[in-house]
Design an enzyme around this catalytic site. Structure first.
Site, mmCIF file in Angstrom:
data_model
loop_
_atom_site.group_PDB
_atom_site.id
_atom_site.type_symbol
_atom_site.label_atom_id
_atom_site.label_comp_id
_atom_site.label_asym_id
_atom_site.label_seq_id
_atom_site.Cartn_x
_atom_site.Cartn_y
_atom_site.Cartn_z
ATOM 1 C CG ASN A 175 2.196 -4.443 -2.787
ATOM 2 O OD1 ASN A 175 1.845 -4.072 -3.903
ATOM 3 N ND2 ASN A 175 3.347 -5.067 -2.556
ATOM 4 C CD GLU A 176 0.417 1.437 2.684
ATOM 5 O OE1 GLU A 176 -0.179 0.608 3.407
ATOM 6 O OE2 GLU A 176 1.265 2.230 3.129
ATOM 7 N N PRO A 177 -3.478 -1.158 1.581
ATOM 8 C CG PRO A 177 -4.569 -0.940 3.636
ATOM 9 C CD PRO A 177 -3.280 -0.587 2.933
#
Length: 642
Positions: A175-177
């Site tokens: 879950n990236e920025p």
């Protein structure tokens, strides 16, 4: 740090002994262990306790599992418990966080492969109870597949326990920025920093898949219990942002602040930037003001007020949470004491100045000519991290030996290896050269190098090492290559340190009988070789402690390739003139395979000589800002006392 375990239902809560657990700065419960191995064992004990409790209630235990380097020791301990203590996984159902896309199961970089290698192949879990996102799902099917993955977790009663790591972007899972709080399992495009961090395992960033399937934030947050693992200084900044910062989609791990049963389990490196560790006087004024803490606080105060040491006033101390210090000494005495301490770390004689009063110098005057070992984990750390000091030791007539602990062969690109092999064939045509050429050209993605190719790559690094130290004036007879066995796997994943490694280390130290040993204390090295090499130094010197020559042997730790020592930690600072800075640069240039497009350079895209020069310049500038003499550059060292 000592810890006690508190039973909280099915969970074990890690509570530090003799230290405040949480501060006004911290928004997530966390505990810091002295090392990651001890911490991992405690986490494994919690998981095992949960599995057993579920077994007693005749229920399944649903685990959410993570991959990467952080949980490896947890899985090792669970496997040990299974084999030695009878821990059964028959009631365990697992759901892994993520998988690269596209990715075949049998690819050694797949998380399917990782989980089976580290856990599933060694315990009695039923194959049908193992769930890992499928990296071969096509574009048309992937949305339905992701929905079904979340549904399967719900149908099994939800996650009882979720194990997490954390990326330097603040991602959990992938879950990236920008990830939304309500996100479910889905396909995501990986952040550049994540690609950089994964590059070593894939032998280059160009080989890293750009997408992945990941559990969403909502899926993770639905777990009844969450434990996040954080190891090493590389994770310190993102841990601080996550634990102390505001909740933000730009740091997805901050969503965990809203979870009611979440613990961050950290080692000292990962927890080093938390306010209670970095600036404890802002948290608790009733501190034990040790010498080291006082030094740390005064340097911080200078940076905070933009003043030199001798310019600090009582008001500066009082206004910044350090009034407790003034109860012991007034600001004038504190300032003079700190100024003198730093002044005495500066020396142009890293091997000691002959016929001089050494009572306030970092090194002994005698013996005037010392036998010196410079241990270099890779075949370029010596010149990158302490090239100026190396040069100074040779110039001042010491018997200097450089010892390269590993071959560094995996850091040579196939392109470089092919060029050398083709040159070799043109000079002296041979079947061996052609075999190497064919092996490189036929190599498949993520496959191992053949033994012949690895030898060639090792010889490339070896030749560059000779060139670098010859430039500094060192005789070839004083250059030693250990090729420690733990490193020689042909892959990023290395073996554990063995007795064979320690025996080789003991032999070289015994042969040289050094008065000084320099070793890499730069544990931010992203592929971990520095840590293993330093452990080898510590263990071998510990075993040799009873030898007579060890009574007069000092160990100095250097940094510089990845990080530098904080000023308050430095015990020897060796100034460099502009001409020495250039000489060091040219010695680094000799390592041509590591110069342009280096394979494992971490999150800094600059070449190593650029990084080293900036860090050396910054160290000198920090000394100047504190009111001390101004030099072009400085290399810094900390003495390790056994």
């Amino acid at each position: 740090m000592k810890t006690i375990l508190e039973k909280n239902g099915a969970n074990i809560r890690y509570r530090p002994v003799g230290q405040f657990e949480e501060t006004r700065f911290e928004k997530i419960h966390n505990v810091i262990f002295s090392d990651s191995n001890r911490a991992s064992i405690k986490v494994a004990e919690e998981i095992a306790s949960l599995i057993k409790k579920k077994q007693e209630a005749n229920k399944n235990c649903v685990l959410g599992l993570a991959t990467g380097s952080s949980p490896i020791k947890v899985y090792e301990e669970l496997v040990r418990m299974h084999k030695e203590e009878g821990l059964s996984f028959k009631n365990v159902i697992t759901f892994n966080l993520d998988e690269y896309l596209p990715m075949e199961k049998d690819n050694r970089q797949s998380y399917w492969y990782f989980m089976h290698e580290h856990l599933f192949n060694h315990v009695d879990i039923a194959p049908e109870n193992i769930h890992i996102p499928d990296g071969t799902i096509s574009g048309e099917e992937v949305i339905e597949y992701c929905i079904a993955y979340d549904d399967k977790i719900k149908k099994n009663g939800g996650l009882d326990f979720q194990l997490l790591g954390i990326g330097r972007t603040g991602h959990v899972g992938f879950n990236e920025p920008g990830s939304h709080y309500n996100s479910g399992t889905r396909v995501i495009t990986l952040d550049h920093i994540t690609l950089v961090d994964a590059a070593p395992a894939f032998l280059g960033i160009d080989n890293v898949p750009r997408k992945a399937i990941t559990m969403g934030i909502s899926t993770v947050m639905s777990a009844k219990r969450i434990v996040l693992l954080g190891w090493g200084e590389n994770k310190a900044n993102i841990i601080k942002k996550t634990v102390e910062g505001e909740i933000s989609p730009q740091v997805p791990a901050t969503y965990l602040q809203n979870h009611k049963n979440c613990t961050f389990v950290l080692d000292t490196g990962a927890g080093s930037q938390l306010t209670r560790n970095k600036t404890p006087w802002l948290v608790d004024e009733s501190l034990d003001w040790t010498e080291s803490l006082t030094s740390k606080a005064i340097v911080w105060l200078c940076n905070e007020t933009n003043k030199s040491i001798l310019s600090l006033t009582d008001k500066d101390y009082n206004d910044n949470g350090m009034s407790g210090l003034l109860a012991v000494k007034d600001s004038y005495d504190l300032n003079i004491q700190m100024f003198n301490k730093l002044q005495h770390t500066i020396t142009g004689w890293p091997g000691g100045k002959p016929n001089a009063d050494d009572s306030s110098r970092p090194e002994r005057a005698e013996p005037a000519k010392k036998r010196v070992i410079i241990f270099s984990p890779h075949p370029d750390d010596d010149v990158i991290s302490m090239g100026g000091t190396f040069d100074r030791l040779i110039e001042q007539g010491h018997e200097v030996h450089v010892v390269y602990q590993t071959s560094g062969n995996i850091a040579v690109s196939d392109t470089d290896a092919l060029r050398y092999a083709e040159i070799s064939k043109r000079i002296a045509p041979s079947e061996e050269a052609q075999k190497i050429i064919d092996s490189i050209k036929e190599k498949k993605e993520s496959s191992f190098d053949s033994l012949e190719v690895r030898k060639l790559k090792g010889n490339i690094r070896r030749g560059e090492s000779y060139a670098g130290v010859r430039y500094l004036g060192l005789d070839d007879a004083n250059v030693h290559f250990l090729d420690l066995p733990f490193y020689e796997t042909g892959t990023i994943k290395k073996n554990n340190l063995s007795e064979a490694d320690i025996s080789i280390m003991i032999d070289i130290i015994t042969e040289i009988k050094p008065h000084q040993v320099f070793a890499a204390g730069d544990l931010a090295d992203p592929h971990g070789t520095h840590k293993v090499c330093l452990d080898a130094v510590f263990e071998s010197m510990k075993r040799l402690k009873s030898e007579a020559f060890m009574d007069d042997c000092w160990l100095w730790l250097y940094r510089g390739a990845w990080h530098e020592w904080d000023v308050d930690e430095i015990e020897m600072a060796v100034p460099m003139s502009p001409s020495q800075v250039l000489k060091k640069r040219y010695a680094i240039f000799c390592h041509q395979s590591q110069k342009d497009g280096v394979m494992f350079q971490g999150d800094d895209s600059r070449e190593f000589w650029m990084r080293a020069e900036e860090r050396n310049k910054n160290t000198a500038e920090k000394y100047r800002a504190l009111g001390l003499s101004h030099y072009a550059a400085m290399e810094a060292f900390v003495r390790h006392k056994f």
